[in-house]
Every structure is written in structure tokens, then in C-alpha cells.
Design an enzyme around this catalytic site. Structure first.
Site, short mmCIF file in Angstrom:
data_model
loop_
_atom_site.label_atom_id
_atom_site.label_comp_id
_atom_site.label_asym_id
_atom_site.label_seq_id
_atom_site.Cartn_x
_atom_site.Cartn_y
_atom_site.Cartn_z
N ASP A 8 -26.42 -6.12 4.02
CA ASP A 8 -27.14 -7.35 4.34
C ASP A 8 -28.44 -6.97 5.07
O ASP A 8 -28.82 -5.79 5.10
CB ASP A 8 -26.25 -8.29 5.19
CG ASP A 8 -26.06 -7.80 6.62
OD1 ASP A 8 -26.44 -6.63 6.92
OD2 ASP A 8 -25.54 -8.57 7.45
N CYS A 66 -23.82 -3.26 7.33
CA CYS A 66 -24.38 -4.47 7.94
C CYS A 66 -24.90 -4.04 9.31
O CYS A 66 -25.07 -2.84 9.56
CB CYS A 66 -23.36 -5.61 8.00
SG CYS A 66 -21.92 -5.34 9.05
N GLY A 67 -25.18 -4.99 10.18
CA GLY A 67 -25.80 -4.60 11.46
C GLY A 67 -24.90 -3.70 12.28
O GLY A 67 -25.30 -2.63 12.76
N GLY A 69 -21.55 -3.02 11.10
CA GLY A 69 -20.51 -2.49 10.21
C GLY A 69 -19.20 -3.27 10.34
O GLY A 69 -18.29 -3.08 9.54
N ARG A 137 3.81 7.31 2.05
CA ARG A 137 4.79 6.36 2.58
C ARG A 137 4.08 5.28 3.40
O ARG A 137 4.36 4.09 3.26
CB ARG A 137 5.79 7.14 3.45
CG ARG A 137 6.95 6.31 4.00
CD ARG A 137 7.88 7.17 4.84
NE ARG A 137 7.28 7.58 6.10
CZ ARG A 137 7.17 8.85 6.51
NH1 ARG A 137 7.60 9.86 5.78
NH2 ARG A 137 6.61 9.12 7.68
N LYS A 141 3.46 1.07 2.61
CA LYS A 141 3.74 -0.04 3.53
C LYS A 141 2.52 -0.95 3.67
O LYS A 141 2.65 -2.16 3.82
CB LYS A 141 4.18 0.51 4.90
CG LYS A 141 5.54 1.19 4.82
CD LYS A 141 6.02 1.78 6.14
CE LYS A 141 7.37 2.45 5.93
NZ LYS A 141 7.95 3.02 7.16
C1 RB5 Z 1 -26.28 -10.04 11.05
O1 RB5 Z 1 -27.16 -10.46 12.01
C2 RB5 Z 1 -25.11 -9.29 11.62
O2 RB5 Z 1 -24.27 -10.19 12.28
C3 RB5 Z 1 -24.41 -8.58 10.52
O3 RB5 Z 1 -25.30 -7.69 9.90
C4 RB5 Z 1 -23.23 -7.72 10.91
O4 RB5 Z 1 -23.52 -6.92 12.00
C5 RB5 Z 1 -21.95 -8.38 11.05
O5 RB5 Z 1 -20.94 -7.76 11.40
#
Ligand code: RB5
Length: 147
Positions: A8, A66-67, A69, A137, A141
Site C-alpha cells: 500500500d 505496508c507501513g 507490516g 505435526r 494442527k
Molecule cells: C497506512 O497508513 C498504514 O496504516 C498501513 O500501511 C499499515 O501500516 C497497516 O498496518
């Protein structure tokens, strides 16, 4: 090896760095977006298609940024067959594959520097699941929860 990547707006800059790194390292890339910096975009719109491609084995492994993760790992793990984790250290990047058969690496573009991210990606992609009985194993689960 075919690698799917997605990010994102919080991970867009790091995804670009990793895209170049992966191409230079000889991997085939499938890029699930974002394809531009748009601060209004939402990580599920990119990570879900990537996670589905990983689950369907259309790509061998996935990398989502993302910002932090966190959001990427939360949503990726909703897809059956995906084993995603937010990685912030080199040991977990390979041990997650060796023991837990990690197939989707999540990174925080606002947290992890470019060089560290490249090292984690390299460790993740070079690692192989051990197939050891105790790990099979445990994963069985986990797999039962997906039924
Ligand atoms: C976006 O601003 C941010 O919330 C997104 O990239 C991410 O870090 C979400 O976990």
C-alpha cells in the site's frame, strides 16, 4: 522462482526498492500493486490478491509491504494456505521458512531500512522448509483451523 509483491502507500517506496533488487537477483516478479503512491489506498486491495496467488501457487512466494507490516500480515493470514509473518530480523526470515513453511513475508516500509529489507528477503527466498516430523505435526494442527 516466481515472486509476488504487493504494497500500500506505506510500503510503496520499499516495494520499488525490492522490485529492483529481485529483478537484479534473477527472480521473475508478479507485481500486485500499488502502481503509484496514493496515500488514500488500502492494503487489503493489494495484499489479498497477492495472498490468493500464493495460496493458489500461481507464485512461489509472496512479499507484502505496508507501513508497519502489521495490516499486511493480518489480512494475508485470512487466506487459507497462506502462512504470513511480519519479519523484523534476519533469523526469523529464514527460520520462519525452515520450521513454519512461511510463504508470505511481510515488511514495514516505515520501520525497516532498505538494506535490512533486502537481507531479510534474501534469507526468506533462500530458505527451504525442513519437512521435519515435528514441524509437519505442528503445521497440520494449524491447517486444521482452515477447514
Ligand atoms: C497506512 O497508513 C498504514 O496504516 C498501513 O500501511 C499499515 O501500516 C497497516 O498496518
Amino acid at each position: 522462482m516466481k515472486i509476488g509483491i504487493a504494497a500500500d502507500h506505506g510500503g510503496y517506496a520499499l516495494k520499488k526498492v525490492l522490485h529492483s533488487f529481485l529483478v537484479a537477483s534473477g527472480y521473475e516478479i508478479v507485481d500486485f500493486g500499488a502502481y503509484e503512491q496514493n496515500d488514500q489506498d488500502d492494503y487489503p486491495d493489494f495484499v489479498i490478491p497477492l495472498a490468493k496467488a500464493v495460496a493458489a501457487k500461481e507464485v512461489d512466494r509472496g512479499i507484502a509491504v505496508c507501513g508497519s507490516g502489521v495490516g499486511a500480515s493480518v489480512v494475508a493470514n485470512k487466506v487459507s494456505g497462506v502462512r504470513a509473518a511480519l519479519i523484523n530480523d534476519h533469523f526469523s526470515a529464514h527460520q520462519g521458512v525452515e520450521d513454519d513453511n512461511l510463504n508470505l513475508l511481510c515488511l514495514g516500509g516505515r520501520v525497516t531500512g532498505n538494506m535490512a529489507a533486502e537481507e531479510y528477503v534474501q534469507a526468506f527466498l533462500n530458505a527451504k522448509f525442513s519437512g521435519a516430523e515435528r514441524h509437519m505435526r505442528r503445521l497440520q494442527k494449524v491447517h486444521l483451523l482452515e477447514k
